[in-house]
Design a protein around this motif. Structure first.
Motif, PDB file in Angstrom:
ATOM      1  N   LEU A  63      16.117  -4.893   3.854  1.00  0.00           N
ATOM      2  CA  LEU A  63      14.958  -4.386   3.783  1.00  0.00           C
ATOM      3  C   LEU A  63      13.937  -5.073   4.023  1.00  0.00           C
ATOM      4  N   GLY A  64      12.985  -4.450   4.740  1.00  0.00           N
ATOM      5  CA  GLY A  64      11.814  -5.340   4.900  1.00  0.00           C
ATOM      6  C   GLY A  64      10.401  -4.394   5.352  1.00  0.00           C
ATOM      7  N   LEU A  65       9.512  -5.268   5.391  1.00  0.00           N
ATOM      8  CA  LEU A  65       8.136  -4.848   5.663  1.00  0.00           C
ATOM      9  C   LEU A  65       7.265  -5.685   6.711  1.00  0.00           C
ATOM     10  N   VAL A  66       6.644  -5.410   7.783  1.00  0.00           N
ATOM     11  CA  VAL A  66       5.929  -6.522   8.503  1.00  0.00           C
ATOM     12  C   VAL A  66       4.542  -5.709   8.948  1.00  0.00           C
ATOM     13  N   TYR A  67       3.569  -7.007   8.740  1.00  0.00           N
ATOM     14  CA  TYR A  67       2.249  -6.619   9.082  1.00  0.00           C
ATOM     15  C   TYR A  67       2.085  -7.684  10.177  1.00  0.00           C
ATOM     16  N   GLN A  68       1.554  -7.335  11.394  1.00  0.00           N
ATOM     17  CA  GLN A  68       1.268  -8.192  12.359  1.00  0.00           C
ATOM     18  C   GLN A  68       0.119  -7.846  13.093  1.00  0.00           C
ATOM     19  N   PHE A  69      -0.641  -8.926  13.721  1.00  0.00           N
ATOM     20  CA  PHE A  69      -1.621  -8.699  14.661  1.00  0.00           C
ATOM     21  C   PHE A  69      -1.718  -9.623  15.876  1.00  0.00           C
ATOM     22  N   LYS A  92       6.459 -11.158   7.423  1.00  0.00           N
ATOM     23  CA  LYS A  92       7.343 -10.368   7.188  1.00  0.00           C
ATOM     24  C   LYS A  92       7.889 -10.459   5.831  1.00  0.00           C
ATOM     25  N   VAL A  93       7.983  -9.724   4.837  1.00  0.00           N
ATOM     26  CA  VAL A  93       8.588  -9.954   3.515  1.00  0.00           C
ATOM     27  C   VAL A  93       9.895  -8.931   3.799  1.00  0.00           C
ATOM     28  N   SER A  94      10.911  -9.552   3.149  1.00  0.00           N
ATOM     29  CA  SER A  94      12.370  -8.966   3.253  1.00  0.00           C
ATOM     30  C   SER A  94      13.223  -9.256   2.101  1.00  0.00           C
ATOM     31  N   HIS A  95      14.239  -8.281   1.814  1.00  0.00           N
ATOM     32  CA  HIS A  95      15.229  -8.737   0.705  1.00  0.00           C
ATOM     33  C   HIS A  95      16.591  -8.372   1.308  1.00  0.00           C
ATOM     34  N   ASN A 137       1.685   2.483  12.237  1.00  0.00           N
ATOM     35  CA  ASN A 137       0.696   2.039  13.345  1.00  0.00           C
ATOM     36  C   ASN A 137       0.979   1.020  14.001  1.00  0.00           C
ATOM     37  N   VAL A 138      -0.093   0.578  14.829  1.00  0.00           N
ATOM     38  CA  VAL A 138       0.078  -0.521  15.836  1.00  0.00           C
ATOM     39  C   VAL A 138       0.254  -1.775  15.051  1.00  0.00           C
ATOM     40  N   ASN A 139      -0.143  -1.906  13.284  1.00  0.00           N
ATOM     41  CA  ASN A 139       0.027  -3.158  12.689  1.00  0.00           C
ATOM     42  C   ASN A 139       1.200  -3.280  11.788  1.00  0.00           C
ATOM     43  N   MET A 140       1.640  -2.146  11.396  1.00  0.00           N
ATOM     44  CA  MET A 140       2.547  -2.006  10.224  1.00  0.00           C
ATOM     45  C   MET A 140       3.811  -1.441  10.606  1.00  0.00           C
ATOM     46  N   SER A 141       4.973  -2.015  10.121  1.00  0.00           N
ATOM     47  CA  SER A 141       6.125  -1.485  10.450  1.00  0.00           C
ATOM     48  C   SER A 141       7.316  -1.575   9.259  1.00  0.00           C
ATOM     49  N   LEU A 142       8.273  -0.683   9.135  1.00  0.00           N
ATOM     50  CA  LEU A 142       8.992  -0.937   8.110  1.00  0.00           C
ATOM     51  C   LEU A 142      10.568  -1.005   8.721  1.00  0.00           C
ATOM     52  N   PHE A 143      11.541  -1.931   8.248  1.00  0.00           N
ATOM     53  CA  PHE A 143      12.811  -1.926   9.017  1.00  0.00           C
ATOM     54  C   PHE A 143      13.877  -1.991   7.857  1.00  0.00           C
TER      55      PHE A 143
END
Length: 359
Positions: free
Chosen positions: A353-359, A41-44, A323-329
């Protein structure tokens, strides 16, 4: 904090694709299974308050969950999760800040008797608070880790039973014991200490998406905690209850809890606190999920102050699932604390604001 699965059922293929990935199976043979999980998770944050402006929470969370089949009814299992901070500089004095073991426990499960495990795990009060721990970035303000079985804690012996020994579908019960964790040093360290104590929880879920959960925790306080300037008493106690509706792409949840000598504030603890959280979300099939929430915590009978707000804000935000792995918030927190409040708390609004990659 932990975020629950966002969709309960795959009504359509697209809807199924929006569900967060829980784990990647890396081994499954002869009754032994190992799943790997991870999230970056990267966020600012943006705010006039310097403490809430900048990158202060980007992190990598990773770990595994495994199980082994011992007999027809007996299964062994274990889980481990670690968090690495991504905002610290290489080799700097703060290089270790934000790095921590989130979870680490092992146990046994036997048929309808349930499971029992020991290690670093979630306190049972979080069974209630997890229902409102759904905000895109903020939230979980009443969930203090290593503080009286509210969030993640160390040295927990936990028994859980689903379906009430196979007799009542939807009824789950749990009991937990935590031994003494005495800590000395700074006030922050002392706040995260505890004496011997226990917690109980029970939940019931209907098959149409409505569920209820309640929890109670009571632990001894340490001598060092009672020597702090605020919050005194032999016991720290917590009563909590929540209701949730999660169906038809709608998510609604509310939680209310009260604490005695257990909610951290400047200088120690509130002698009593009343906390309320509510969240509403809707999952569009396009991947867009708007969210609105209200969070408050009011301290009672605080030394030299009396009653005072500890937390009070409204949060408006949204997820977007590519998609199943990537989301924005994105989320905007409207601070409702008054200027020059008795506890000297910040009153600025905050945008995240942030972006998440998960598996």
């Amino acid at each position: 904090m932990m975020k629950r699965s966002l969709l309960a059922a795959a009504m359509l293929p697209l809807l199924a694709a929006l569900c967060p990935v829980q784990a990647a199976e890396i081994y499954n043979k002869d009754g032994n299974k190992l799943d790997l999980n991870g999230k970056i998770k990267v966020s600012h944050m943006f705010s006039d308050d310097s403490n809430n402006d900048g990158d202060a929470s980007s992190n990598l969370q990773g770990g595994f969950t495994g199980e082994t089949k011992i007999s027809d009814k007996l299964t062994g299992y274990g889980s481990w999760s670690y968090q690495f901070s991504l905002h610290n500089s290489e080799g700097g004095s703060d290089a270790q800040n934000g790095n921590a073991t989130r979870l680490g426990y092992a146990g046994l499960k036997y048929g309808e008797l349930g499971s029992i495990d020991y290690g670093r795990n979630f306190g049972l009060v979080y069974d209630v608070m997890s229902n409102t721990d759904m905000l895109p970035f903020f939230g979980s303000d009443s969930d203090y880790n290593d503080v009286f079985l509210v969030g993640r804690s160390t040295g927990l012996l936990t028994w859980r039973n689903t379906g009430f020994f196979g007799l009542v579908d939807g009824l789950n019960v749990a009991a937990q014991y935590e031994g003494k964790n005495d800590r000395t040093g700074s006030t922050d360290q002392i706040i995260r200490a505890n004496g011997d104590g226990f917690a109980l929880s029970a939940s019931y879920a209907f098959d149409f998406g409505l569920s209820f959960v309640g929890a109670f925790a009571s632990l001894d306080r340490t001598d060092a905690q009672n020597n702090l300037s605020r919050g005194h008493g032999d016991k720290a106690q917590h009563w909590a209850a929540s209701v949730k509706y999660d169906a038809n792409q709608i998510y609604l949840a509310a939680a209310y809890d009260e604490t005695l000598n257990a909610t951290p504030i400047s200088g120690g603890f509130a002698n009593k606190a009343q906390n309320f959280e509510a969240v509403a979300q809707y999952q569009f099939l396009s991947g867009f999920r708007p969210s609105i929430a209200y969070i408050s915590s009011k301290g009672k009978d605080i030394e030299n102050i009396g009653d005072a707000d500890i937390i009070k804000y409204t949060a408006i935000g949204a997820y977007y699932y590519f998609n199943v792995n990537m989301s924005l918030f994105a989320e905007y927190r409207i601070n409702m604390l008054k200027d020059n409040n008795p506890l000297g708390l910040a009153t600025d609004d905050v945008m995240a604001l942030g972006l998440v990659y998960q598996f």
